[in-house]
Design a protein around this motif. Structure first.
Motif, PDB file in Angstrom:
ATOM      1  N   PRO A  47       0.802  -1.227   0.000  1.00 37.57           N
ATOM      2  CA  PRO A  47       0.000   0.000   0.000  1.00 37.57           C
ATOM      3  C   PRO A  47       0.832   1.274   0.000  1.00 37.57           C
ATOM      4  O   PRO A  47       0.299   2.373  -0.161  1.00 37.57           O
ATOM      5  N   GLY A  48       2.150   1.155   0.156  1.00 39.34           N
ATOM      6  CA  GLY A  48       3.014   2.325   0.272  1.00 39.34           C
ATOM      7  C   GLY A  48       2.936   3.298  -0.887  1.00 39.34           C
ATOM      8  O   GLY A  48       2.822   4.514  -0.671  1.00 39.34           O
ATOM      9  N   PRO A  49       3.004   2.833  -2.147  1.00 34.73           N
ATOM     10  CA  PRO A  49       2.943   3.785  -3.261  1.00 34.73           C
ATOM     11  C   PRO A  49       1.659   4.614  -3.281  1.00 34.73           C
ATOM     12  O   PRO A  49       1.704   5.813  -3.601  1.00 34.73           O
ATOM     13  N   LEU A  50       0.532   4.022  -2.938  1.00 33.38           N
ATOM     14  CA  LEU A  50      -0.716   4.780  -2.900  1.00 33.38           C
ATOM     15  C   LEU A  50      -0.752   5.721  -1.697  1.00 33.38           C
ATOM     16  O   LEU A  50      -1.335   6.806  -1.772  1.00 33.38           O
ATOM     17  N   ALA A  51      -0.121   5.334  -0.590  1.00 34.87           N
ATOM     18  CA  ALA A  51      -0.029   6.238   0.555  1.00 34.87           C
ATOM     19  C   ALA A  51       0.806   7.460   0.198  1.00 34.87           C
ATOM     20  O   ALA A  51       0.453   8.599   0.544  1.00 34.87           O
ATOM     21  N   ARG A  52       1.904   7.232  -0.522  1.00 39.90           N
ATOM     22  CA  ARG A  52       2.733   8.364  -0.947  1.00 39.90           C
ATOM     23  C   ARG A  52       1.979   9.246  -1.948  1.00 39.90           C
ATOM     24  O   ARG A  52       2.115  10.478  -1.933  1.00 39.90           O
ATOM     25  N   ALA A  53       1.158   8.621  -2.797  1.00 38.40           N
ATOM     26  CA  ALA A  53       0.337   9.394  -3.721  1.00 38.40           C
ATOM     27  C   ALA A  53      -0.656  10.267  -2.965  1.00 38.40           C
ATOM     28  O   ALA A  53      -0.861  11.438  -3.307  1.00 38.40           O
ATOM     29  N   SER A  54      -1.273   9.706  -1.924  1.00 39.05           N
ATOM     30  CA  SER A  54      -2.224  10.480  -1.117  1.00 39.05           C
ATOM     31  C   SER A  54      -1.533  11.659  -0.442  1.00 39.05           C
ATOM     32  O   SER A  54      -2.098  12.756  -0.352  1.00 39.05           O
ATOM     33  N   SER A  55      -0.302  11.442   0.038  1.00 36.81           N
ATOM     34  CA  SER A  55       0.439  12.534   0.675  1.00 36.81           C
ATOM     35  C   SER A  55       0.730  13.649  -0.316  1.00 36.81           C
ATOM     36  O   SER A  55       0.539  14.833  -0.031  1.00 36.81           O
ATOM     37  N   ALA A  56       1.212  13.277  -1.502  1.00 37.62           N
ATOM     38  CA  ALA A  56       1.542  14.286  -2.511  1.00 37.62           C
ATOM     39  C   ALA A  56       0.294  15.043  -2.944  1.00 37.62           C
ATOM     40  O   ALA A  56       0.317  16.278  -3.081  1.00 37.62           O
ATOM     41  N   PHE A  57      -0.805  14.328  -3.160  1.00 35.57           N
ATOM     42  CA  PHE A  57      -2.063  14.974  -3.531  1.00 35.57           C
ATOM     43  C   PHE A  57      -2.550  15.885  -2.408  1.00 35.57           C
ATOM     44  O   PHE A  57      -2.948  17.036  -2.631  1.00 35.57           O
ATOM     45  N   GLY A  58      -2.503  15.399  -1.165  1.00 37.74           N
ATOM     46  CA  GLY A  58      -2.962  16.196  -0.035  1.00 37.74           C
ATOM     47  C   GLY A  58      -2.168  17.472   0.133  1.00 37.74           C
ATOM     48  O   GLY A  58      -2.725  18.544   0.412  1.00 37.74           O
ATOM     49  N   LEU A  59      -0.849  17.396  -0.052  1.00 39.43           N
ATOM     50  CA  LEU A  59      -0.018  18.596   0.055  1.00 39.43           C
ATOM     51  C   LEU A  59      -0.354  19.604  -1.040  1.00 39.43           C
ATOM     52  O   LEU A  59      -0.336  20.818  -0.807  1.00 39.43           O
ATOM     53  N   SER A  60      -0.677  19.116  -2.238  1.00 38.56           N
ATOM     54  CA  SER A  60      -1.051  20.043  -3.312  1.00 38.56           C
ATOM     55  C   SER A  60      -2.370  20.724  -3.011  1.00 38.56           C
ATOM     56  O   SER A  60      -2.538  21.920  -3.285  1.00 38.56           O
ATOM     57  N   VAL A  61      -3.332  19.996  -2.426  1.00 36.20           N
ATOM     58  CA  VAL A  61      -4.608  20.603  -2.047  1.00 36.20           C
ATOM     59  C   VAL A  61      -4.401  21.607  -0.916  1.00 36.20           C
ATOM     60  O   VAL A  61      -4.952  22.712  -0.934  1.00 36.20           O
TER      61      VAL A  61
END
Length: 416
Positions: A47-61
């Motif tokens: 699940p790590g790659p999707l967790a990192r994706a969520s972090s990057a998306f969240g920081l952009s928002v």
């Protein structure tokens, strides 16, 4: 500022149940029929790659939201947003799907194995010491049942169920029904996800994610040590904020002008990472995914004399404008392709997001929900002193996978 159950069924099977209607906020809710898609067998995944994706998306928002009002507090759940919009992405086709994948920072390849692993990892966070609940649902007008393949995919990826109700003939009753369910899941912390007039007669589907969490610190702060202290707000004012204080060992790291202090919760897997920018930094934080990864990867035990304010943050907004800026405009326009949901699915109407974060001496309580509407045709030894006395970022995360449950910018702790 205005911000999983698991069911394994045989392939092709649908599970149907019924729920009785209730009344909330003066509006009559509707009787709901529940349908569950088949959970497909998928390969084990990280699940790590999707967790990192969520972090990057969240920081952009967070950055885009902050830039609209740099003096305001912001709180959101990258995890809830990623799940809620992820269900929309499962319906998207062509360039709409590609644009959403870029905005959500999704890794290439079939997302189902990783999404399944991510859902299982989220469920594993619910322990004796941490109470965590996450629920994903597809609300559909009774006459607009989604494709069976779509129901199977969201059941596999998110443990999402289908809720059938009368949206087009009774949009206000449908809105009240969805709000009542979200209120129940979040234990009242998100009482009204969908505002008045958000659901209309041409709304065919509403996709929701709800997340709630209650966690106690591994080492609690003493209430008698909390005292008023100066805080320099993002608006340039000095206010007196209730500042918690404790001297103990915390994980600490520094990188590119940021100082991170990691406050663990009692279960040992969840933590809140408090991120303090350099005193010379002005405006929105500009925290990049690479800097966040460097900070969380470099945390080392350090004796710290920590001062950090208590906060009670709330935010709610329709994120359609922000998501458009971040690359998702096509999903809201006339060229949108959401035919993976239904041949009658036209485009996204709204993406409502609401979040609440309470941090005090005992721990953290937080909740968030995302709703996407789719249009249808028709006195210890002294340590290193770290004082969070200016705007900073708070991140509640799973230290094992990196999943970002809640993300906030504290611009003024005396405001909600």
């Amino acid at each position: 500022m205005g911000l999983l159950r698991r069911h394994r069924l045989a392939t092709g099977a649908l599970l149907v149940s019924a729920a009785s209607a209730v009344t909330a906020c003066g509006a009559a809710t509707q009787e709901v029929r529940t349908v569950r898609g088949a959970v497909a067998p998928v390969a084990a995944a990280d699940p790590g790659p999707l967790a990192r994706a969520s972090s990057a998306f969240g920081l952009s928002v967070l950055d885009a939201w902050c830039r609209r009002d740099p003096s305001a507090n912001v709180v959101l759940s990258p995890s809830s947003l990623s799940s809620g919009l992820g269900m929309v992405h499962q319906a998207a086709r062509g360039e709409t799907a590609a644009a959403m994948a870029r905005t959500l920072r999704l890794p290439p390849g079939d997302p189902l194995p990783g999404l399944r692993a991510r859902t299982q990892a989220l469920k594993a966070l619910n322990t004796k010491d941490v109470k965590l609940r996450t629920v994903d649902q597809v609300w559909s007008d009774r006459a607009l049942t989604p494709h069976k393949d779509y129901l199977d995919r969201v059941a596999t990826a998110y443990d999402a169920s289908l809720k059938l109700l009368d949206i087009r003939s009774d949009p206000e009753g449908a809105r009240a029904t969805v709000n009542e369910e979200i209120k129940k899941i979040t234990e009242g912390m998100v009482p009204r996800l969908l505002p008045e007039n958000s659901v209309r007669a041409n709304t065919g589907w509403i996709l929701t994610d709800a997340l709630s969490m209650k966690a106690k610190w591994a080492t609690e702060f003493k209430e008698q040590d909390t005292a008023p202290a100066p805080f320099a707000t993002a608006a340039g004012r000095s206010v007196s904020a209730p500042m918690m204080r404790k001297t103990t060992d915390y994980g600490v790291a520094r990188h590119r002008g940021w100082t991170a202090v990691d406050l663990p919760y009692r279960d040992g897997r969840l933590s809140m990472t408090a991120l303090l920018p350099d005193a010379r930094a002005k405006g929105c934080p500009g925290l990049s995914p690479a800097t966040l990864d460097a900070l969380t990867g470099a945390l080392r035990p350090t004796t710290v004399d920590l001062s950090i304010p208590k906060v009670r943050l709330k935010a709610q907004a329709d994120l359609k404008p922000l998501l458009g800026e971040l690359g998702m405009a096509q999903a809201f326009g006339g060229q949108a392709d959401l035919k993976g949901l239904s041949p009658k699915a036209v485009r996204l109407q709204f993406v409502q997001h609401a979040a609440t974060l309470l941090v005090d001496e005992k721990g953290t309580e937080a909740a968030a929900a995302t709703g996407s509407g789719i249009e249808a045709l028709a006195a210890p030894p002294r340590g290193e002193k770290i004082v969070f006395d200016r705007p900073h970022v708070l991140l509640v995360r799973d230290t094992r996978t990196g999943e970002p449950l809640f993300l906030a910018r504290v611009a003024d702790p005396t405001r909600s």
